[in-house]
Design an enzyme around this catalytic site. Structure first.
Site, PDB file in Angstrom:
ATOM      1  NE  ARG A  55      -1.570  -2.410   2.835  1.00 19.88           N
ATOM      2  CZ  ARG A  55      -1.783  -3.687   2.527  1.00 19.88           C
ATOM      3  NH1 ARG A  55      -2.912  -4.047   1.996  1.00 19.88           N
ATOM      4  NH2 ARG A  55      -0.873  -4.606   2.752  1.00 19.88           N
ATOM      5  CB  THR A  56       3.368   2.604   2.382  1.00 13.86           C
ATOM      6  OG1 THR A  56       2.569   2.075   3.449  1.00 13.86           O
ATOM      7  CG2 THR A  56       3.879   3.959   2.764  1.00 13.86           C
ATOM      8  CE  LYS A  83      26.970  -4.910  -6.287  1.00 15.94           C
ATOM      9  NZ  LYS A  83      27.137  -3.891  -7.338  1.00 15.94           N
ATOM     10  NE  ARG A 105       6.937   0.613   5.012  1.00 17.31           N
ATOM     11  CZ  ARG A 105       5.723   0.067   4.985  1.00 17.31           C
ATOM     12  NH1 ARG A 105       5.586  -1.206   4.662  1.00 17.31           N
ATOM     13  NH2 ARG A 105       4.663   0.786   5.264  1.00 17.31           N
ATOM     14  CG  HIS A 133       3.126   3.833   8.655  1.00 16.04           C
ATOM     15  ND1 HIS A 133       3.340   4.698   7.597  1.00 16.04           N
ATOM     16  CD2 HIS A 133       2.669   2.676   8.105  1.00 16.04           C
ATOM     17  CE1 HIS A 133       3.022   4.080   6.464  1.00 16.04           C
ATOM     18  NE2 HIS A 133       2.614   2.859   6.750  1.00 16.04           N
TER      19      HIS A 133
HETATM   20  N1   CP Z   1      -0.428  -0.192   5.917  1.00 17.10           N
HETATM   21  C1   CP Z   1       0.790  -0.365   5.367  1.00 17.10           C
HETATM   22  O1   CP Z   1       1.764   0.296   5.719  1.00 17.10           O
HETATM   23  O2   CP Z   1       0.809  -1.322   4.385  1.00 17.10           O
HETATM   24  P1   CP Z   1       2.082  -1.726   3.521  1.00 17.10           P
HETATM   25  O3   CP Z   1       3.048  -2.436   4.439  1.00 17.10           O
HETATM   26  O4   CP Z   1       1.545  -2.653   2.454  1.00 17.10           O
HETATM   27  O5   CP Z   1       2.696  -0.494   2.966  1.00 17.10           O
END
Ligand code: CP
Length: 313
Positions: A55-56, A83, A105, A133
């Site tokens: 999603r993100t 590496k 992320r 998040h």
């Molecule tokens: N909700 C969320 O962060 O989903 P993803 O891990 O798929 O990005």
């Protein structure tokens, strides 16, 4: 707005309401035959992902493209990270290619904060370890306001009661939501088994407890969290059946919610563990709407951090 978006706690109420209102303006773009605005033409957004995401990552990509930014998708898998290249050197390399913003992320809590010290562009936290998040919390707040606050523009979530249930210990979504819900005037209650409750929960701006059933009738929103088996190094509950019995949302528990109450989940879900399939697919569930709102909220974040202060849609 701050230069970076690392924590939901960095947002003032005015910042958060501005993001939600801007997202509401931008939502109309999704209904157009051509879903594009020229706003960020010439800007480059790098999606720097060291951890899996559906999603993100895709919604940040869609958001940047809908604003006409160039997008570079970087996944640690298959890159020079294998590496031994460091986060700092990777970020500086991408910045040398002209990135204006890095959406990151990372499995390590605190990685986006470190990155912000090393780069001159904007840094947006797309999930760091068990820390935060913030854009998930923003899209959740947008969804709650859309469903439960009539004429929501310019308004927060004052007085709404949000119950967040499940694996809070490993959840960056829970922490960001608690911080943002507090800023927006909602009352959050966190419910988890004792083994999955953070030790410092009494420092969070929320109530907390261990009895899910006691919270159901007074909740306007129930937000279910994924049981994060991949982050568990020990057995945190006896069996999945036992977890589901005490903390799972099934149709029986859903029937105890007030009629107007909604059911949320950030995804990905463990159907049949923290949430029954019938609940996830019910009209009360906002799970699909949350994904759609993720694009518009991330458009708003990119627009406000890279663009300007007014939206012409
Ligand atoms: N909700 C969320 O962060 O989903 P993803 O891990 O798929 O990005």
């Amino acid at each position: 707005m701050n230069r970076h978006l690392i924590s939901a706690g960095d947002l003032s109420r005015d910042d958060a309401v501005l993001i939600l209102d801007t997202a509401a303006e931008l939502a109309s773009v999704a209904d157009r035959p051509i879903k594009k605005l020229p706003t960020l033409r010439g800007r480059t957004v790098v999606n720097l992902f060291y951890e899996d995401s559906t999603r993100t990552r895709t919604s940040f990509e869609a958001a940047a493209k809908r604003l006409s930014a160039d997008v570079i998708n970087f996944s640690a898998k298959g890159s020079s990270v294998a590496k031994g290249e460091s986060l700092k050197d990777t970020a500086l390399t991408l910045e040398a290619m002209g990135s204006d913003a890095i959406v990151v992320r990372h499995p390590a809590s605190g990685a986006p904060r470190r990155l912000a010290d090393w780069t001159s562009g904007r840094v947006i936290n797309a999930g760091d370890g068990t820390h935060e998040h913030p854009t998930q919390a923003l899209l959740d707040a947008f969804t709650i306001r859309q469903r439960l606050v009539p004429d929501g523009r310019g308004r927060g979530l004052d007085g709404l009661r949000v119950t967040i249930v499940g694996d809070v210990l490993h959840s960056r979504v829970a922490r960001s939501n608690v911080l943002l819900l507090d800023t927006l005037g909602a009352e959050a209650t966190v419910v988890a088994p004792p083994t999955l409750m953070p030790h410092a929960i009494d420092t969070w701006p929320c109530k907390y407890g261990y009895d899910f059933d006691a919270e159901l009738r007074k909740s306007d929103v129930v937000m279910m969290l994924r049981v994060q088996q991949e982050r568990m190094s020990a057995a945190f509950f006896p069996t999945v059946r036992e977890y589901r019995r005490r903390y799972g949302l099934d149709t029986g528990r859903m029937a105890l919610l007030p009629e107007h109450a909604i059911v949320m989940h950030p995804g990905p879900m463990n159907r049949g563990v923290e949430i029954a399939a019938e609940v996830a697919d019910s009209p009360r569930s906002t799970i699909v709407a949350q994904v759609a709102n993720g694009v518009t909220v991330r458009m708003a974040v990119l627009y406000l951090m890279l663009g300007g202060s007014e939206v012409a849609v």
